[in-house]
Write a protein that holds these residues in place. Sequence first.
Motif, mmCIF file in Angstrom:
data_model
loop_
_atom_site.group_PDB
_atom_site.id
_atom_site.type_symbol
_atom_site.label_atom_id
_atom_site.label_comp_id
_atom_site.label_asym_id
_atom_site.label_seq_id
_atom_site.Cartn_x
_atom_site.Cartn_y
_atom_site.Cartn_z
ATOM 1 N N ARG A 112 41.811 45.471 40.763
ATOM 2 C CA ARG A 112 42.510 44.280 41.260
ATOM 3 C C ARG A 112 41.857 43.725 42.522
ATOM 4 N N VAL A 113 41.365 44.602 43.377
ATOM 5 C CA VAL A 113 40.636 44.127 44.557
ATOM 6 C C VAL A 113 39.388 43.366 44.120
ATOM 7 N N ASN A 114 38.644 43.925 43.185
ATOM 8 C CA ASN A 114 37.449 43.239 42.686
ATOM 9 C C ASN A 114 37.800 41.891 42.070
ATOM 10 N N ALA A 115 38.930 41.832 41.360
ATOM 11 C CA ALA A 115 39.333 40.590 40.706
ATOM 12 C C ALA A 115 39.650 39.494 41.720
ATOM 13 N N VAL A 116 40.421 39.818 42.760
ATOM 14 C CA VAL A 116 40.763 38.780 43.738
ATOM 15 C C VAL A 116 39.540 38.368 44.550
ATOM 16 N N LEU A 117 38.619 39.288 44.777
ATOM 17 C CA LEU A 117 37.396 38.930 45.499
ATOM 18 C C LEU A 117 36.516 38.013 44.656
ATOM 19 N N ARG A 118 36.452 38.260 43.347
ATOM 20 C CA ARG A 118 35.695 37.358 42.471
ATOM 21 C C ARG A 118 36.290 35.960 42.506
ATOM 22 N N ARG A 119 37.610 35.889 42.481
ATOM 23 C CA ARG A 119 38.263 34.578 42.465
ATOM 24 C C ARG A 119 38.029 33.817 43.762
#
Length: 230
Positions: A112-119
């Motif tokens: 989830r951290v990786n996902a929000v950083l990608r966004r």
Amino acid sequence: MKKVLVVDDEPAISTLLTYNLQQHGFETLAAPDGETALELVQNNLIDCILLDLMLPGMDGLTVLKRLLQIKSSVPVIIITAKSQEVDRIIGLELGADDYISKPFSPREVVARVNAVLRRNSKPQTVGQNVLKIDSLTLDLDRHLVQIHDHEINLTPKEFELLVYFVENRTHVLSRQQLLQHVWQVDYELDSRMVDIQVSHLRDKLREYAPEQKWIKTVRGFGYQFGLESK
């Protein structure tokens, strides 16, 4: 190296989170309470915040409000117990980007951290890039939205959602499509997050054009951007 701030008063959970994030290449900071978290955010370049809502002293929702006032562009993932559904919904309404329910797996947290950083790391478009439909104008370069020349204050996620609606205005969009393309998630996420963000976006657009029905609900499927008058 991306820096993640972990805000949790339980040493075991804080240690678990920071250790696993470090193992996946993140730099971490930890805060046991809201006051310490606010101080760290003001004095450090933070890329993402993991915020437990059950904190001593200043409660997690108050901390969230203060964090978003200080650094509104930094994504915040709230951590809640399953019994804290009301707080979770309020947190999302206040502007949190995502949530994790206890008990959680460290692997899920990293995903989830990786996902929000990608966004939040999409490259900006260079040059004039403006969408205009009726009274609505979206300046994609400056992240500016106007209705009848009135500027609308949107959060980054609301802006992304509106752009996606406008760019796909001829299509009915399911909640799953919105999760995949706006939130860019590759895991199961509560679809109520979509409903909450759509509701906020509608309210803000309606403030300056109350006669316009901007986003239609298509029963049993999802939403569609529309320009119907009420």
